[in-house]
Design a protein around this motif. Structure first.
Motif, PDB file in Angstrom:
ATOM      1  N   LYS A 169      12.432  -2.925  -6.813  1.00  0.00           N
ATOM      2  CA  LYS A 169      13.585  -2.784  -7.702  1.00  0.00           C
ATOM      3  C   LYS A 169      13.413  -1.596  -8.649  1.00  0.00           C
ATOM      4  CE  LYS A 169      14.800  -7.704  -7.737  1.00  0.00           C
ATOM      5  NZ  LYS A 169      14.909  -8.923  -8.576  1.00  0.00           N
ATOM      6  N   LYS A 170      12.191  -1.066  -8.723  1.00  0.00           N
ATOM      7  CA  LYS A 170      11.911   0.073  -9.599  1.00  0.00           C
ATOM      8  C   LYS A 170      12.397   1.360  -8.921  1.00  0.00           C
ATOM      9  CE  LYS A 170       7.771  -2.243 -11.333  1.00  0.00           C
ATOM     10  NZ  LYS A 170       6.283  -2.210 -11.403  1.00  0.00           N
ATOM     11  N   PRO A 171      13.202   2.161  -9.601  1.00  0.00           N
ATOM     12  CA  PRO A 171      13.762   3.368  -8.975  1.00  0.00           C
ATOM     13  C   PRO A 171      12.710   4.294  -8.396  1.00  0.00           C
ATOM     14  CG  PRO A 171      14.843   2.920 -11.078  1.00  0.00           C
ATOM     15  CD  PRO A 171      13.692   1.959 -10.987  1.00  0.00           C
ATOM     16  N   GLU A 172      11.557   4.388  -9.054  1.00  0.00           N
ATOM     17  CA  GLU A 172      10.539   5.327  -8.581  1.00  0.00           C
ATOM     18  C   GLU A 172       9.925   4.902  -7.240  1.00  0.00           C
ATOM     19  OE1 GLU A 172       8.408   2.668 -11.700  1.00  0.00           O
ATOM     20  OE2 GLU A 172      10.414   3.478 -11.301  1.00  0.00           O
ATOM     21  N   ASN A 173      10.124   3.639  -6.851  1.00  0.00           N
ATOM     22  CA  ASN A 173       9.551   3.165  -5.588  1.00  0.00           C
ATOM     23  C   ASN A 173      10.541   3.187  -4.436  1.00  0.00           C
ATOM     24  OD1 ASN A 173       7.056   2.727  -6.769  1.00  0.00           O
ATOM     25  ND2 ASN A 173       7.527   0.605  -7.321  1.00  0.00           N
ATOM     26  N   ALA A 174      11.759   3.579  -4.713  1.00  0.00           N
ATOM     27  CA  ALA A 174      12.769   3.625  -3.644  1.00  0.00           C
ATOM     28  C   ALA A 174      12.363   4.584  -2.530  1.00  0.00           C
ATOM     29  CB  ALA A 174      14.119   4.033  -4.228  1.00  0.00           C
ATOM     30  N   GLY A 186       0.805  -1.217   0.000  1.00  0.00           N
ATOM     31  CA  GLY A 186       0.000   0.000   0.000  1.00  0.00           C
ATOM     32  C   GLY A 186       0.835   1.263   0.000  1.00  0.00           C
ATOM     33  N   GLN A 187       2.018   1.213   0.607  1.00  0.00           N
ATOM     34  CA  GLN A 187       2.855   2.418   0.694  1.00  0.00           C
ATOM     35  C   GLN A 187       3.418   2.843  -0.660  1.00  0.00           C
ATOM     36  OE1 GLN A 187       4.778  -0.039   3.438  1.00  0.00           O
ATOM     37  NE2 GLN A 187       6.867   0.445   2.763  1.00  0.00           N
ATOM     38  N   LEU A 188       3.317   1.978  -1.669  1.00  0.00           N
ATOM     39  CA  LEU A 188       3.722   2.378  -3.013  1.00  0.00           C
ATOM     40  C   LEU A 188       2.867   3.539  -3.520  1.00  0.00           C
ATOM     41  CD1 LEU A 188       4.201  -1.168  -4.577  1.00  0.00           C
ATOM     42  CD2 LEU A 188       6.016   0.425  -3.939  1.00  0.00           C
ATOM     43  N   GLU A 189       1.699   3.724  -2.923  1.00  0.00           N
ATOM     44  CA  GLU A 189       0.792   4.809  -3.305  1.00  0.00           C
ATOM     45  C   GLU A 189       0.954   6.031  -2.406  1.00  0.00           C
ATOM     46  OE1 GLU A 189      -3.234   3.088  -3.543  1.00  0.00           O
ATOM     47  OE2 GLU A 189      -2.214   1.140  -3.643  1.00  0.00           O
ATOM     48  N   PHE A 190       1.894   5.975  -1.469  1.00  0.00           N
ATOM     49  CA  PHE A 190       2.077   7.064  -0.516  1.00  0.00           C
ATOM     50  C   PHE A 190       3.103   8.059  -1.044  1.00  0.00           C
ATOM     51  CE2 PHE A 190       0.994   4.494   3.607  1.00  0.00           C
ATOM     52  CZ  PHE A 190      -0.243   4.180   3.065  1.00  0.00           C
TER      53      PHE A 190
END
Length: 307
Positions: A137-142, A110-114
């Motif tokens: 592994k996706k840079p935008e989710n770091a 869920g925190q991927l949407e935060f």
């Protein structure tokens, strides 16, 4: 090159299994897996400042502090925004911190949407395990990976807003954090105590059926002044004494596995023979087929015991 390709396929397969396992656990133990229908988060009030948000995977603790809202675990993919929307119904303060009890995606997705301004905290092994997940592994989710980690213990906040984080050893994974709210006398256990049943153990992420009862007992003795436990998936909270009972259950199960192995029973034979002891009446034994169900769990414990 062929060996590298094979290793990649094995790792990917393991991640898929863990993901499917997490959905199965959520469905079995009171969480709601992702679906095409409405994503409804329900709130149970523990105190004026502490709630449990249910649905969409693992149970989320919602803690209202003077500086903002702290969430413990953030549910399945697509449930981050419904969770944030539900939090707004009880507080106009922003979510400022997320604490992850462990790596599995029904507790961290869920925190991927935060927004990236939120501080994420977890055990150091959980961060390592999360780095293996495809989404992270996706840079935008770091931005929503744990930046703050701990080894054995960490405290954040002060006074009635204080939160204590503990690690007592492997169980469900090798990064299971226990999150204590001292002023409320409450602990969030995550999936190392997901509910009263034979546990699911992710040995691919460092979990251990052999260490499980010792870890539970160390926790029971190591955290004081607790009345209530928020489990990983059960619909209702439990009492602190239930943790001692759960440790005893797992200790008896481990001793039974040792005896079955010594008697030369195959994991399949042992699983077919297992009956919950009378004093633990009501404990569940149905494990999903991932990792081979109950025979797979016993096989894994045989392997640990031989090592």
């Amino acid at each position: 090159l062929e060996d590298t390709s094979m290793r990649r396929r094995i790792v990917l397969g393991a991640l898929i299994v863990v993901g499917a396992l997490s959905i199965a656990v959520a469905a079995q133990r009171g969480g709601t897996p992702a679906a095409d229908g409405p994503r409804v988060v329900e709130l149970d009030k523990i105190s004026d400042t502490l709630y449990v948000a249910k649905g969409g995977g693992g149970n989320t603790a919602v803690f209202l502090t003077a500086g903002g809202v702290v969430l413990v675990d953030t549910k399945l993919p697509g449930w981050g925004q419904p969770l944030l929307d539900k939090v707004k119904t009880i507080s106009n303060r922003p979510v400022t911190m997320v604490i992850n009890t462990h790596t599995h995606f029904d507790h961290t997705s869920g925190q991927l949407e935060f927004p990236g301004s939120i501080e994420v905290v977890a055990h150091e092994n959980t961060r390592t395990n999360m780095l293996k997940m495809e989404d992270y592994k996706k840079p935008e989710n770091a931005k929503v990976l744990p930046k703050r980690t701990f080894k054995d213990r960490l405290s954040v906040g002060s006074g009635s807003d204080r939160i204590d984080l503990y690690y007592f050893g492997p169980g469900h994974t090798n990064g299971d954090a226990w999150i204590a709210f001292p002023a409320q006398r409450v602990v969030h256990a995550g999936d190392i105590f997901a509910g009263k049943q034979v546990p699911l153990v992710d040995m691919g992420n460092g979990g251990s059926g052999v260490a499980y009862p010792d870890t539970l007992m160390k926790t029971y003795k190591g955290i004081s002044n607790v009345d209530t436990i928020i489990t990983g998936h059960a619909n209702a909270t439990l009492r602190w004494g239930d943790l001692k009972e759960y440790a005893d259950f797992n200790a008896e199960f481990l001793n039974w596995v040792r005896a079955e192995m010594k008697a030369g029973k195959t994991p399949e034979q042992a699983a077919a023979e297992y009956k919950v002891p009378d004093r633990f009446k009501g404990y569940g034994t149905d494990l999903p087929p991932f990792f081979g169900g109950m025979p797979g769990y016993i096989k894994g414990m045989y392997g640990e015991l031989r090592r």
